[in-house]
Design a protein around this motif. Structure first.
Motif, PDB file in Angstrom:
ATOM      1  N   GLN A  29       7.824  -5.105   9.801  1.00  0.00           N
ATOM      2  CA  GLN A  29       6.653  -4.635  10.535  1.00  0.00           C
ATOM      3  C   GLN A  29       5.505  -4.480   9.547  1.00  0.00           C
ATOM      4  O   GLN A  29       5.698  -3.913   8.462  1.00  0.00           O
ATOM      5  N   PRO A  30       4.320  -4.967   9.877  1.00  0.00           N
ATOM      6  CA  PRO A  30       3.210  -4.970   8.912  1.00  0.00           C
ATOM      7  C   PRO A  30       2.936  -3.618   8.255  1.00  0.00           C
ATOM      8  O   PRO A  30       2.766  -3.549   7.033  1.00  0.00           O
ATOM      9  N   GLU A  31       2.917  -2.550   9.040  1.00  0.00           N
ATOM     10  CA  GLU A  31       2.610  -1.238   8.452  1.00  0.00           C
ATOM     11  C   GLU A  31       3.721  -0.748   7.517  1.00  0.00           C
ATOM     12  O   GLU A  31       3.446  -0.157   6.472  1.00  0.00           O
ATOM     13  N   ARG A  32       4.981  -1.019   7.854  1.00  0.00           N
ATOM     14  CA  ARG A  32       6.108  -0.611   7.007  1.00  0.00           C
ATOM     15  C   ARG A  32       6.116  -1.454   5.737  1.00  0.00           C
ATOM     16  O   ARG A  32       6.302  -0.941   4.635  1.00  0.00           O
ATOM     17  N   LYS A  33       5.921  -2.760   5.891  1.00  0.00           N
ATOM     18  CA  LYS A  33       5.896  -3.648   4.729  1.00  0.00           C
ATOM     19  C   LYS A  33       4.779  -3.232   3.767  1.00  0.00           C
ATOM     20  O   LYS A  33       5.002  -3.127   2.561  1.00  0.00           O
ATOM     21  N   GLU A  34       3.606  -2.973   4.292  1.00  0.00           N
ATOM     22  CA  GLU A  34       2.473  -2.577   3.452  1.00  0.00           C
ATOM     23  C   GLU A  34       2.753  -1.264   2.728  1.00  0.00           C
ATOM     24  O   GLU A  34       2.425  -1.105   1.550  1.00  0.00           O
ATOM     25  N   TYR A  35       3.391  -0.332   3.427  1.00  0.00           N
ATOM     26  CA  TYR A  35       3.734   0.953   2.797  1.00  0.00           C
ATOM     27  C   TYR A  35       4.686   0.745   1.620  1.00  0.00           C
ATOM     28  O   TYR A  35       4.476   1.270   0.536  1.00  0.00           O
ATOM     29  N   ILE A  36       5.732  -0.041   1.839  1.00  0.00           N
ATOM     30  CA  ILE A  36       6.712  -0.293   0.780  1.00  0.00           C
ATOM     31  C   ILE A  36       6.063  -1.024  -0.385  1.00  0.00           C
ATOM     32  O   ILE A  36       6.290  -0.673  -1.550  1.00  0.00           O
ATOM     33  N   LEU A  37       5.255  -2.023  -0.078  1.00  0.00           N
ATOM     34  CA  LEU A  37       4.566  -2.763  -1.142  1.00  0.00           C
ATOM     35  C   LEU A  37       3.656  -1.835  -1.957  1.00  0.00           C
ATOM     36  O   LEU A  37       3.644  -1.916  -3.195  1.00  0.00           O
ATOM     37  N   SER A  38       2.938  -0.952  -1.297  1.00  0.00           N
ATOM     38  CA  SER A  38       2.013  -0.073  -2.014  1.00  0.00           C
ATOM     39  C   SER A  38       2.745   0.973  -2.849  1.00  0.00           C
ATOM     40  O   SER A  38       2.270   1.367  -3.906  1.00  0.00           O
ATOM     41  N   LYS A  39       3.894   1.419  -2.384  1.00  0.00           N
ATOM     42  CA  LYS A  39       4.649   2.455  -3.107  1.00  0.00           C
ATOM     43  C   LYS A  39       5.577   1.891  -4.177  1.00  0.00           C
ATOM     44  O   LYS A  39       5.764   2.502  -5.227  1.00  0.00           O
ATOM     45  N   PHE A  40       6.202   0.740  -3.886  1.00  0.00           N
ATOM     46  CA  PHE A  40       7.272   0.249  -4.750  1.00  0.00           C
ATOM     47  C   PHE A  40       7.074  -1.160  -5.295  1.00  0.00           C
ATOM     48  O   PHE A  40       7.815  -1.587  -6.174  1.00  0.00           O
ATOM     49  N   GLY A  41       6.140  -1.905  -4.731  1.00  0.00           N
ATOM     50  CA  GLY A  41       5.860  -3.247  -5.223  1.00  0.00           C
ATOM     51  C   GLY A  41       6.615  -4.338  -4.480  1.00  0.00           C
ATOM     52  O   GLY A  41       7.574  -4.096  -3.752  1.00  0.00           O
ATOM     53  N   GLU A  42       6.169  -5.560  -4.704  1.00  0.00           N
ATOM     54  CA  GLU A  42       6.730  -6.717  -4.003  1.00  0.00           C
ATOM     55  C   GLU A  42       8.174  -7.005  -4.404  1.00  0.00           C
ATOM     56  O   GLU A  42       9.000  -7.373  -3.574  1.00  0.00           O
ATOM     57  N   GLU A  43       8.482  -6.818  -5.677  1.00  0.00           N
ATOM     58  CA  GLU A  43       9.845  -7.090  -6.134  1.00  0.00           C
ATOM     59  C   GLU A  43      10.867  -6.205  -5.407  1.00  0.00           C
ATOM     60  O   GLU A  43      11.901  -6.678  -4.950  1.00  0.00           O
ATOM     61  N   LYS A  44      10.565  -4.923  -5.285  1.00  0.00           N
ATOM     62  CA  LYS A  44      11.474  -4.001  -4.600  1.00  0.00           C
ATOM     63  C   LYS A  44      11.565  -4.340  -3.113  1.00  0.00           C
ATOM     64  O   LYS A  44      12.645  -4.316  -2.529  1.00  0.00           O
ATOM     65  N   TYR A  45      10.433  -4.674  -2.496  1.00  0.00           N
ATOM     66  CA  TYR A  45      10.441  -5.060  -1.082  1.00  0.00           C
ATOM     67  C   TYR A  45      11.350  -6.270  -0.866  1.00  0.00           C
ATOM     68  O   TYR A  45      12.198  -6.271   0.024  1.00  0.00           O
ATOM     69  N   ASN A  46      11.167  -7.297  -1.698  1.00  0.00           N
ATOM     70  CA  ASN A  46      11.992  -8.503  -1.566  1.00  0.00           C
ATOM     71  C   ASN A  46      13.462  -8.205  -1.800  1.00  0.00           C
ATOM     72  O   ASN A  46      14.332  -8.783  -1.140  1.00  0.00           O
ATOM     73  N   GLU A  47      13.750  -7.299  -2.724  1.00  0.00           N
ATOM     74  CA  GLU A  47      15.135  -6.900  -2.976  1.00  0.00           C
ATOM     75  C   GLU A  47      15.737  -6.224  -1.737  1.00  0.00           C
ATOM     76  O   GLU A  47      16.873  -6.500  -1.361  1.00  0.00           O
ATOM     77  N   MET A  48      14.965  -5.352  -1.103  1.00  0.00           N
ATOM     78  CA  MET A  48      15.445  -4.660   0.094  1.00  0.00           C
ATOM     79  C   MET A  48      15.770  -5.644   1.212  1.00  0.00           C
ATOM     80  O   MET A  48      16.824  -5.547   1.861  1.00  0.00           O
ATOM     81  N   VAL A  49      14.874  -6.600   1.428  1.00  0.00           N
ATOM     82  CA  VAL A  49      15.089  -7.596   2.478  1.00  0.00           C
ATOM     83  C   VAL A  49      16.304  -8.466   2.139  1.00  0.00           C
ATOM     84  O   VAL A  49      17.144  -8.743   2.996  1.00  0.00           O
ATOM     85  N   ALA A  50      16.430  -8.866   0.878  1.00  0.00           N
ATOM     86  CA  ALA A  50      17.565  -9.706   0.460  1.00  0.00           C
ATOM     87  C   ALA A  50      18.894  -8.981   0.639  1.00  0.00           C
ATOM     88  O   ALA A  50      19.887  -9.588   1.046  1.00  0.00           O
ATOM     89  N   LEU A  51      18.923  -7.685   0.344  1.00  0.00           N
ATOM     90  CA  LEU A  51      20.165  -6.921   0.516  1.00  0.00           C
ATOM     91  C   LEU A  51      20.610  -6.888   1.974  1.00  0.00           C
ATOM     92  O   LEU A  51      21.806  -6.902   2.266  1.00  0.00           O
ATOM     93  N   LEU A  52      19.658  -6.867   2.877  1.00  0.00           N
ATOM     94  CA  LEU A  52      20.006  -6.868   4.302  1.00  0.00           C
ATOM     95  C   LEU A  52      20.597  -8.203   4.749  1.00  0.00           C
ATOM     96  O   LEU A  52      21.310  -8.255   5.748  1.00  0.00           O
TER      97      LEU A  52
END
Length: 76
Positions: A29-52
């Protein structure tokens, strides 16, 4: 997370209702993705999605971790 407060009380922080497809939808979801990116960065976001996307991720937690915690917490 789980804590033993006394012999009668155990506290937990689990989301057993979580499943890979629902969590993937939630994270994308755009707002959730943006929040995660702003707090933790793109690498962490991609890691979270990959783990799922791994078949043993949340399913393994639901099958082994949660029941084991409850069994130990309740001494059964």
């Amino acid at each position: 997370m789980g804590v033993r407060i006394s012999d009668e009380i155990a506290g937990t922080q689990f989301h057993p209702e979580a499943d890979p497809s629902s969590m993937t939808y939630h994270l994308k979801q755009p707002e959730r993705k943006e929040y995660i990116l702003s707090k933790f960065g793109e690498e962490k976001y991609n890691e979270m999605v990959a783990l799922l996307e791994k078949p043993d991720g949340i399913k393994l937690t639901r099958k082994i971790v949660l029941p084991s915690f409850l069994k130990n917490a309740l001494n059964i």
